[in-house]
Design a protein around this motif. Structure first.
Motif, mmCIF file in Angstrom:
data_model
loop_
_atom_site.group_PDB
_atom_site.id
_atom_site.type_symbol
_atom_site.label_atom_id
_atom_site.label_comp_id
_atom_site.label_asym_id
_atom_site.label_seq_id
_atom_site.Cartn_x
_atom_site.Cartn_y
_atom_site.Cartn_z
ATOM 1 N N LEU A 74 0.820 -1.210 0.000
ATOM 2 C CA LEU A 74 0.000 0.000 0.000
ATOM 3 C C LEU A 74 0.856 1.262 0.000
ATOM 4 O O LEU A 74 0.558 2.229 -0.715
ATOM 5 C CB LEU A 74 -0.933 -0.011 1.212
ATOM 6 N N ASP A 75 1.927 1.254 0.777
ATOM 7 C CA ASP A 75 2.766 2.449 0.879
ATOM 8 C C ASP A 75 3.517 2.733 -0.417
ATOM 9 O O ASP A 75 3.668 3.902 -0.807
ATOM 10 C CB ASP A 75 3.758 2.277 2.037
ATOM 11 N N LEU A 76 3.979 1.688 -1.094
ATOM 12 C CA LEU A 76 4.741 1.867 -2.333
ATOM 13 C C LEU A 76 3.858 1.745 -3.570
ATOM 14 O O LEU A 76 4.375 1.771 -4.693
ATOM 15 C CB LEU A 76 5.870 0.828 -2.401
ATOM 16 N N ASN A 77 2.533 1.599 -3.366
ATOM 17 C CA ASN A 77 1.597 1.441 -4.480
ATOM 18 C C ASN A 77 2.048 0.312 -5.397
ATOM 19 O O ASN A 77 2.147 0.468 -6.623
ATOM 20 C CB ASN A 77 1.468 2.754 -5.267
ATOM 21 N N ALA A 78 2.339 -0.832 -4.786
ATOM 22 C CA ALA A 78 2.932 -1.961 -5.504
ATOM 23 C C ALA A 78 1.915 -3.066 -5.696
ATOM 24 O O ALA A 78 0.981 -3.230 -4.901
ATOM 25 C CB ALA A 78 4.132 -2.494 -4.733
ATOM 26 N N ASP A 79 2.107 -3.841 -6.756
ATOM 27 C CA ASP A 79 1.225 -4.975 -7.001
ATOM 28 C C ASP A 79 1.778 -6.229 -6.321
ATOM 29 O O ASP A 79 2.810 -6.188 -5.640
ATOM 30 C CB ASP A 79 1.022 -5.202 -8.496
ATOM 31 N N LEU A 80 1.091 -7.348 -6.527
ATOM 32 C CA LEU A 80 1.475 -8.591 -5.866
ATOM 33 C C LEU A 80 2.867 -9.041 -6.274
ATOM 34 O O LEU A 80 3.601 -9.628 -5.463
ATOM 35 C CB LEU A 80 0.455 -9.684 -6.183
ATOM 36 N N ALA A 81 3.275 -8.772 -7.505
ATOM 37 C CA ALA A 81 4.602 -9.177 -7.969
ATOM 38 C C ALA A 81 5.701 -8.528 -7.134
ATOM 39 O O ALA A 81 6.721 -9.154 -6.837
ATOM 40 C CB ALA A 81 4.778 -8.819 -9.439
ATOM 41 N N VAL A 82 5.503 -7.296 -6.728
ATOM 42 C CA VAL A 82 6.497 -6.615 -5.885
ATOM 43 C C VAL A 82 6.584 -7.296 -4.524
ATOM 44 O O VAL A 82 7.680 -7.470 -3.964
ATOM 45 C CB VAL A 82 6.154 -5.121 -5.741
ATOM 46 N N LEU A 83 5.449 -7.690 -3.977
ATOM 47 C CA LEU A 83 5.472 -8.388 -2.690
ATOM 48 C C LEU A 83 6.197 -9.726 -2.829
ATOM 49 O O LEU A 83 6.950 -10.130 -1.930
ATOM 50 C CB LEU A 83 4.046 -8.611 -2.186
ATOM 51 N N GLN A 84 5.966 -10.419 -3.941
ATOM 52 C CA GLN A 84 6.674 -11.681 -4.170
ATOM 53 C C GLN A 84 8.178 -11.437 -4.254
ATOM 54 O O GLN A 84 8.975 -12.192 -3.673
ATOM 55 C CB GLN A 84 6.183 -12.336 -5.458
ATOM 56 N N TRP A 85 8.586 -10.414 -4.977
ATOM 57 C CA TRP A 85 10.021 -10.133 -5.107
ATOM 58 C C TRP A 85 10.628 -9.637 -3.798
ATOM 59 O O TRP A 85 11.823 -9.842 -3.541
ATOM 60 C CB TRP A 85 10.277 -9.120 -6.213
ATOM 61 N N THR A 86 9.837 -8.981 -2.970
ATOM 62 C CA THR A 86 10.346 -8.541 -1.666
ATOM 63 C C THR A 86 10.790 -9.743 -0.838
ATOM 64 O O THR A 86 11.800 -9.693 -0.127
ATOM 65 C CB THR A 86 9.265 -7.747 -0.909
ATOM 66 N N VAL A 87 10.054 -10.834 -0.936
ATOM 67 C CA VAL A 87 10.428 -12.071 -0.248
ATOM 68 C C VAL A 87 11.513 -12.815 -1.024
ATOM 69 O O VAL A 87 12.524 -13.267 -0.468
ATOM 70 C CB VAL A 87 9.187 -12.972 -0.050
ATOM 71 N N ASN A 88 11.334 -12.924 -2.342
ATOM 72 C CA ASN A 88 12.185 -13.806 -3.132
ATOM 73 C C ASN A 88 13.571 -13.244 -3.424
ATOM 74 O O ASN A 88 14.514 -14.011 -3.621
ATOM 75 C CB ASN A 88 11.490 -14.153 -4.453
ATOM 76 N N ALA A 89 13.722 -11.946 -3.486
ATOM 77 C CA ALA A 89 15.054 -11.381 -3.743
ATOM 78 C C ALA A 89 16.020 -11.779 -2.635
ATOM 79 O O ALA A 89 17.199 -12.086 -2.885
ATOM 80 C CB ALA A 89 14.966 -9.855 -3.852
ATOM 81 N N TYR A 90 15.527 -11.788 -1.417
ATOM 82 C CA TYR A 90 16.346 -12.210 -0.280
ATOM 83 C C TYR A 90 16.638 -13.701 -0.338
ATOM 84 O O TYR A 90 17.781 -14.141 -0.189
ATOM 85 C CB TYR A 90 15.612 -11.864 1.021
ATOM 86 N N MET A 91 15.607 -14.513 -0.575
ATOM 87 C CA MET A 91 15.800 -15.960 -0.601
ATOM 88 C C MET A 91 16.682 -16.389 -1.767
ATOM 89 O O MET A 91 17.419 -17.374 -1.667
ATOM 90 C CB MET A 91 14.450 -16.676 -0.675
#
Length: 584
Positions: A74-91
């Motif tokens: 919500l804060d970054l006006n991001a879609d679901l793909a951004v949330l997936q990459w937020t988790v997956n970039a680290y993993m």
């Protein structure tokens, strides 16, 4: 587990640079105290503090970030793909580089690489908290994963390198216990921060932890390294593995929005080709990061297949469940984080008993029943819809899931390590840990696609609830597949007998009773491999861990509290000492 220190007895040699004598008895890092510290000593307590703080950074990050995802979107006006990459970039970077991180510690010094990892992780966390947009956040998360790959193997390696053998089990027990507490309170702390000062403080939290950890490590933790570590680092293999995972992940995440377009097909094909190249390079190298011949053990291959199934399902479940509780049920971040506590608490309280049960009855039944219980828990989670009542609709699912995780995680770790000869037990633990993280990476990318979640699904309670109801049976199906593999391929007696002698260039099935090791229980100059030891960098050779009469001396786990929600624990193991070799 081998005796550390350069004195009499078996074990790997740890060397601390000798400096001018100091009148201060607390300056443990300036004297050669490797393998001699006691938990009750002031220096010993500070070494424990260092390792707990360092591993807590990675543990907290793996549990608190999911809680913050809806607010980040919500804060970054991001879609679901951004949330997936937020988790997956680290993993992605963590899974791709964790084996290499252990090898770097062996060669250049475990304390040095550990400290670099902590500083790197803290700086990347600061960048995450300051990220002005989604691209900057994702890039910073990838940097965080690199820091995690450097510090994660080092925490347990430091414990084994510095504590006296008589105190090492207690030290690891304290480390794992505090780690379990950290994993349990992580979602609560994360939710409190998200609802209070904001999601950015989930990342800022790591900075003060590092500010305490680094000075204590530099002043009080003795340096250690593996004098047998040699050969070239498998940088090419690590790069190919990470790029293959990145390409496939990109294709899976992009597919819901782009369909079967060149933007999806090209990276998917490139990822597959890079995967083939990775296998070719690992087979061709003398000292590969991932020795292919370790998979000659059918038990090792089977239990890793089970690992891929169960941790793919776990990662997909926890990624989507936190969103479900906040978007659909209407929980705050704090309530959602607190709601998930039962699974971790059950693992913390019961994992030691589960490990004992696995030793008595064999791993086949726990590795079959555990995934089935988890599948039931995930199906029950579909009741958590609009207007759900926690004790009636959410808690039963989490309790069943937690009992299933308790049933399978400790026996799974023991079986992985029992499937190879002693010298490769640590290497097996590292491979299994990386495999679980890679499975989670792919699951977080693929599950929304398979469930039909569009890029904006998490913004609508009705749409997300509908797709969540399709995602949970998929996770349950993957768990059932893992249970079938365990029942058909995992032997009930794998924790009992010694492994068969390996062929000249391969490893046959069988195993030590159990255990994972941070270093090989061999004297310098003997072949061996271990987590945080030479096994990170090369395959190791020979069957060790035998007594003077040739009998198998199995290693036993030291880490009794398994909170392996995101990946199986890297168990350092406790090996019976080898008899000293006769003087020539």
């Amino acid at each position: 587990m081998g005796d550390s220190g350069s004195g009499a007895g078996p074990g790997r040699e740890y060397r601390t640079p000798q400096q001018a004598p100091s009148g201060d008895p607390e300056r443990g890092a300036e004297r050669d105290v490797s393998g001699s510290l006691r938990v009750s000593s002031a220096v010993g307590r500070r070494v424990l503090l260092t390792t707990v703080l360092g591993s807590a950074m990675a543990l907290l990050d793996s549990t608190v970030v999911n809680v913050a995802l809806p607010h980040i979107g919500l804060d970054l006006n991001a879609d679901l793909a951004v949330l997936q990459w937020t988790v997956n970039a680290y993993m992605l970077t963590l899974a791709g580089l964790i084996l290499l991180g252990g090898a770097l510690g062996d060669r250049f010094g475990r304390r040095r690489v550990f400290v670099i990892g902590v500083v790197w992780f803290a700086v990347a966390s600061l960048l995450c908290g300051l990220a002005p947009n989604a691209g900057a956040l994702i890039a910073s998360r990838a940097l965080q994963g690199i820091g995690g790959a450097l510090l994660t193997p080092g925490s347990l390696a430091l414990i084994q390198a510095t504590f006296h053998p008589d105190d090492r089990g207690r030290a690891v027990g304290l480390w794992s216990g505090f780690g379990g507490v950290g994993a349990a309170i992580g979602p609560f702390v994360g939710g409190w921060l998200v609802d209070g000062p904001g999601w950015r403080w989930v990342f800022f939290l790591n900075v003060p932890l590092a500010a305490v950890c680094v000075p204590v490590a530099l002043r009080h933790v003795p340096e250690s390294r593996d004098p047998r570590a040699h050969g070239r680092f498998d940088v090419l293999g690590a790069a190919l593995g990470a790029l293959a995972l990145a390409s496939v992940t990109y294709a899976l995440i992009a597919a819901p929005g782009a369909g079967l377009s060149p933007a999806v097909i090209v990276p998917a094909v490139v990822g597959l080709l890079l995967g083939v190249a990775f296998v070719y390079v690992e087979r061709a190298r003398r000292d590969p990061m991932l020795p292919p011949d370790i998979f000659a053990s059918r038990q090792f291959t089977a239990v890793n297949a089970v690992t891929l199934c169960v941790y793919a399902a776990f990662s997909g479940f926890f990624f989507l469940s936190v969103l479900q509780l906040q978007v659909v049920v209407g929980y705050s971040a704090l309530a959602a984080g607190t709601a998930l506590l039962p699974t971790t608490v059950l693992m913390l309280l019961l994992s030691a008993r589960s490990g004992e049960l696995g030793r008595r009855i064999g791993p086949r039944l726990p590795l079959t029943v555990g995934p089935l219980l988890c599948a039931v828990g995930m199906l029950l989670m579909t009741r958590a819809g609009v207007g759900a009542v926690y004790w009636r609709d959410v808690l039963p699912a989490l309790l069943v899931l937690g009992l299933g995780m308790v049933t399978l995680v400790a026996p799974l770790t023991a079986t992985v390590l029992a499937s190879v000869e002693v010298e490769r037990a640590g290497l097996a633990s590292g491979i299994n840990n990386a495999a679980a993280r890679a499975a989670g990476l792919v699951a977080v990318a693929a599950l929304p696609l398979l469930a039909g979640m569009g890029p904006e699904a998490y913004r609508s309670a009705d749409r997300f609830a509908e797709t969540f109801g399709r995602a949970m049976p998929i996770c349950a199906g993957v768990l059932v597949l893992g249970a079938v593999v365990a029942w058909c391929m995992v032997r009930a007696d794998v924790l009992e007998g010694p492994p068969a002698a390996p062929a000249a260039a391969g490893v046959e099935e069988g195993g030590v009773e159990e255990g994972g090791v941070v270093e090989a229980a061999e004297a310098p100059g003997e072949a061996g491999a271990g987590v945080g030891g030479e096994g990170w960098a090369e395959a190791g050779a020979g069957v060790g861990g035998e007594g003077r009469a040739g009998e198998r001396r199995p290693c036993r786990p030291e880490c009794a509290y398994h909170c392996g929600v995101g990946a199986p624990p890297l168990d350092p193991g406790d090996r019976p000492p080898r008899a000293p070799r006769p003087r020539r």
